[in-house]
Motif scaffolding. Structure first.
Motif, PDB file in Angstrom:
ATOM      1  N   HIS A  89       0.820  -1.209   0.000  1.00  0.00           N
ATOM      2  CA  HIS A  89       0.000   0.000   0.000  1.00  0.00           C
ATOM      3  C   HIS A  89       0.853   1.258   0.000  1.00  0.00           C
ATOM      4  O   HIS A  89       0.521   2.247   0.650  1.00  0.00           O
ATOM      5  CB  HIS A  89      -0.958  -0.001   1.198  1.00  0.00           C
ATOM      6  N   THR A  90       1.938   1.163  -0.696  1.00  0.00           N
ATOM      7  CA  THR A  90       2.821   2.318  -0.807  1.00  0.00           C
ATOM      8  C   THR A  90       3.108   2.596  -2.275  1.00  0.00           C
ATOM      9  O   THR A  90       3.360   1.683  -3.048  1.00  0.00           O
ATOM     10  CB  THR A  90       4.148   2.055  -0.063  1.00  0.00           C
ATOM     11  N   ALA A 114      -4.067   9.507  -3.447  1.00  0.00           N
ATOM     12  CA  ALA A 114      -3.506   8.299  -2.833  1.00  0.00           C
ATOM     13  C   ALA A 114      -3.964   8.189  -1.378  1.00  0.00           C
ATOM     14  O   ALA A 114      -4.384   7.128  -0.926  1.00  0.00           O
ATOM     15  CB  ALA A 114      -1.983   8.319  -2.914  1.00  0.00           C
ATOM     16  N   GLY A 115      -3.884   9.315  -0.670  1.00  0.00           N
ATOM     17  CA  GLY A 115      -4.267   9.320   0.740  1.00  0.00           C
ATOM     18  C   GLY A 115      -5.692   8.869   0.942  1.00  0.00           C
ATOM     19  O   GLY A 115      -5.990   8.107   1.873  1.00  0.00           O
ATOM     20  N   ALA A 116      -6.574   9.315   0.077  1.00  0.00           N
ATOM     21  CA  ALA A 116      -7.987   8.973   0.205  1.00  0.00           C
ATOM     22  C   ALA A 116      -8.208   7.478   0.067  1.00  0.00           C
ATOM     23  O   ALA A 116      -9.170   6.926   0.601  1.00  0.00           O
ATOM     24  CB  ALA A 116      -8.800   9.729  -0.847  1.00  0.00           C
ATOM     25  N   ASP A 117      -7.319   6.809  -0.642  1.00  0.00           N
ATOM     26  CA  ASP A 117      -7.458   5.371  -0.828  1.00  0.00           C
ATOM     27  C   ASP A 117      -6.544   4.562   0.087  1.00  0.00           C
ATOM     28  O   ASP A 117      -6.347   3.368  -0.127  1.00  0.00           O
ATOM     29  CB  ASP A 117      -7.156   5.000  -2.283  1.00  0.00           C
ATOM     30  N   GLY A 118      -5.974   5.235   1.067  1.00  0.00           N
ATOM     31  CA  GLY A 118      -5.166   4.508   2.035  1.00  0.00           C
ATOM     32  C   GLY A 118      -3.773   4.152   1.540  1.00  0.00           C
ATOM     33  O   GLY A 118      -3.113   3.297   2.119  1.00  0.00           O
ATOM     34  N   TYR A 119      -3.344   4.792   0.487  1.00  0.00           N
ATOM     35  CA  TYR A 119      -1.984   4.551   0.027  1.00  0.00           C
ATOM     36  C   TYR A 119      -1.039   5.595   0.592  1.00  0.00           C
ATOM     37  O   TYR A 119      -1.404   6.762   0.729  1.00  0.00           O
ATOM     38  CB  TYR A 119      -1.913   4.606  -1.505  1.00  0.00           C
ATOM     39  N   ASN A 120       0.159   5.158   0.910  1.00  0.00           N
ATOM     40  CA  ASN A 120       1.175   6.096   1.349  1.00  0.00           C
ATOM     41  C   ASN A 120       2.101   6.418   0.194  1.00  0.00           C
ATOM     42  O   ASN A 120       2.212   5.655  -0.755  1.00  0.00           O
ATOM     43  CB  ASN A 120       1.983   5.499   2.495  1.00  0.00           C
ATOM     44  N   LEU A 121       2.769   7.539   0.341  1.00  0.00           N
ATOM     45  CA  LEU A 121       3.668   8.004  -0.702  1.00  0.00           C
ATOM     46  C   LEU A 121       5.101   7.985  -0.218  1.00  0.00           C
ATOM     47  O   LEU A 121       5.387   8.387   0.907  1.00  0.00           O
ATOM     48  CB  LEU A 121       3.319   9.452  -1.043  1.00  0.00           C
TER      49      LEU A 121
END
Lengths: 370, 370
Positions: A89-90, A114-121
């Motif tokens: 999830h990154t 990305a944040g809205a879908d739970g992904y980190n950057l």
DNA sequence: TTGTACGCGTTATCAT
DNA sequence: ATGATAACGCGTACAA
């Protein structure tokens, strides 16, 4: 057999004596699904299932589990999960530099989506260096990012350093600075068309001798803008001259230098199309200092529509480059792919709309409307 | 007993049918320390030790191990490592918004420093909302970041949402937008002094009726700048008037509105000190449009030294805010702490130098020198 | 100097 | 509907 310690305070081993809790009373063991299971006298399997809302678990046990989780301050361990599930999830982001108006706007769009879908950057800068870009790619690979968003350094000539991703089937989406021959998805605007529009606009405003200031045409964006510029000249019956193309690094200072160059010429140009706004601004300032009137003597247009366009006098005509949307679209596309949306796998490139925003720096005649 | 599959191609289970490798030949099992150990007929313990360059392993076995790792294309699994070591080598960053010149410059500095030390960054934006900031903090906590770098939203009034970090002893470093009463480390400039200098400069240039445009004084930076402004007035024998403080959101448009306000006054101000450059630029543009001469009629100064300062005419006097260095310093400080440097634990705040860059927007008299 | 074996916290596959 | 248990890949006491 799992033995819970009931959150008894332990003098836990502490690398470098870190972290230091604010006080001994605050020390609290991280609780896990084992703790929840133990408290409720059920198995961890059930807890794990309940926590991910598996419909196979009965309503009431679910409720009990959620309550206990709440009570224990449980939080799932991403590493254990990633270790098992082999997904992180990154999303990795590699860009030339973050501190430009355009890029930071793109990043804002990516982060939002990305944040809205739970992904980190994970973000890294190549500083326009292929070598750093390679190192960054390796870092991203080692961090096992689920996917990659990349805007290439200016002189990146091939995509070899992303082979590890391609081979593993890890999706890579390129945006803005792309390679045409790539078979990954590219998100970009039609730079040829944008440059064509801009140049045509200058011609329509009466310019017949237009200089194009751009960066070294190794990267698609500059190649395409040059192409659009040439095409517009041709279509309007103006001849192209190599000497009318000034190559520099597009900084404000180089824009000023370009102005000096322009003014030194026997046949003075009457129009300037710069490949970014900074450079156009520097050029305008220098032209004005030399007593040239903009746009009457020389009309100027830029590219990007940075805030500087509305500060420089006269306000700068420029292509409106939708950075935020580009970030959103690139991230959305990648995430959709990661979510199993098969339709996106065949997408080769996504073109975003861009339009010419006409302001006073190029306006010598009344426009058709507005 | 571990049984290696010798990289035999398996129709591995594939969530969402992803990732898709480019071709079946490319499919390659990820190799682990077990594989290396198996190939070399040694134990994983030795491999693990060798890979982290433990001096207890003999030179030649180390060499064999490194060679085999290279050959197998081994990469360590961060998740397994993190799971074991309970550290993530990840730093969380929470900022109001990334797409401002100042912030993106800070991020660039952070990324540079953190990347060099093998730390990854997770970045999120609060969009100036306390609620989003809270959510971000939770996300960061759940991601088990090793430490946090935070610049607060404008109306964040307490640090409760970071309690989880404080309690666990996870270091939080605040920069720029901080809370004075925090007992974490704050990295900032002396905003009082900077505002004092700026205001004094305007006074020295002959201004006697100076307006201060700033944001709502909930956040330290605006409180302090206001304080410095007042102090300078007082020290120079000028009286402070509440009506000379204009509160807005510091956008360019609001700067223009402020200019209108200023021009509507009976006793027209002769100086403007804006808390950022954008706003100052908007103000200058509007003033000029109204026929006011800058700096002769009204002198203007900004804050940050954004690129816009060298574009606006006249060029804008401003406090040079060292964003890149601030990012470097904050990240370095956090990393040093994470590396066990005890001396940093007692550091309460770090003040960075900032200086007034005088340009034509405020220059009505010859300066002492330079 | 090297090896054995366990635990980190999950998820998934069986079985019940 | 629930439980037992085996991975996932690595680090590290403890033993040899």
């Amino acid at each position: 057999m799992y033995i819970t310690t009931d959150n008894i305070i332990q003098p836990k081993q502490n690398l470098h004596n870190l972290p230091q809790p604010c006080c001994i009373d605050c020390m609290q063991k991280e609780s896990t699904i084992y703790d929840i299971a133990h408290q409720l006298n059920i198995s961890i399997a059930t807890v794990s299932r309940a926590l991910k809302d598996d419909p196979v678990v009965s309503k009431k046990t679910k409720k009990r589990i959620f309550d206990m989780a709440e009570q224990l301050g449980y939080r799932s361990n991403h590493f254990a999960r990633n270790l098992r599930s082999q997904r992180t999830h990154t999303i990795g982001v590699i860009i030339p530099r973050i501190n430009s108006h355009f890029m930071s706007t793109v990043i804002a769009g990516i982060e939002q989506t990305a944040g809205a879908d739970g992904y980190n950057l994970i973000i890294s800068q190549s500083a326009e260096s292929v070598e750093k870009e390679k190192a960054n790619a390796k870092t991203m690979y080692d961090n096992r990012v689920d996917g990659l968003l990349v805007s290439l350094a200016i002189d990146t000539a091939d995509l070899q350093h992303f082979d590890a991703f391609f081979k593993k089937g890890i999706p890579v989406v390129f945006f803005d600075r792309v390679m045409e021959q790539s078979n990954s998805t590219n998100v970009l605007i039609d730079n040829v068309r944008a440059a064509y529009k801009t140049t045509s606009h200058l011609i329509e405003q009466g310019c017949t001798n237009i200089v194009h200031i751009t960066a070294t045409p190794k990267r698609n964006v500059y190649v395409d803008r040059l192409k659009g510029y040439k095409q517009a000249l041709e279509d309007h019956g103006l001849s192209f001259s190599e000497s009318n193309v000034i190559i520099n690094n597009l900084s404000q200072d180089e824009g000023a230098a370009a102005a000096a160059d322009i003014l030194s010429r026997a046949a003075r140009p009457d129009g300037v199309f710069a490949a970014n706004d900074n450079c156009a601004a520097g050029c305008i300032i220098a032209l004005k200092q030399a007593g040239i009137r903009v746009p009457q003597d020389i009309a100027v247009a830029g590219f990007n529509d940075d805030p500087v366009c509305r500060v420089i006098e006269p306000n700068l005509t420029a292509i409106n480059y939708p950075g935020y949307q580009m970030g959103e679209v690139a991230a959305r596309h990648l995430i959709n792919y990661l979510s199993g949306d098969a339709s996106v796998a065949v997408t080769n490139s996504i073109l975003l709309k861009s339009e010419l925003v006409v302001r006073n720096s190029s306006l010598r005649r009344a426009m058709p409307q507005g």
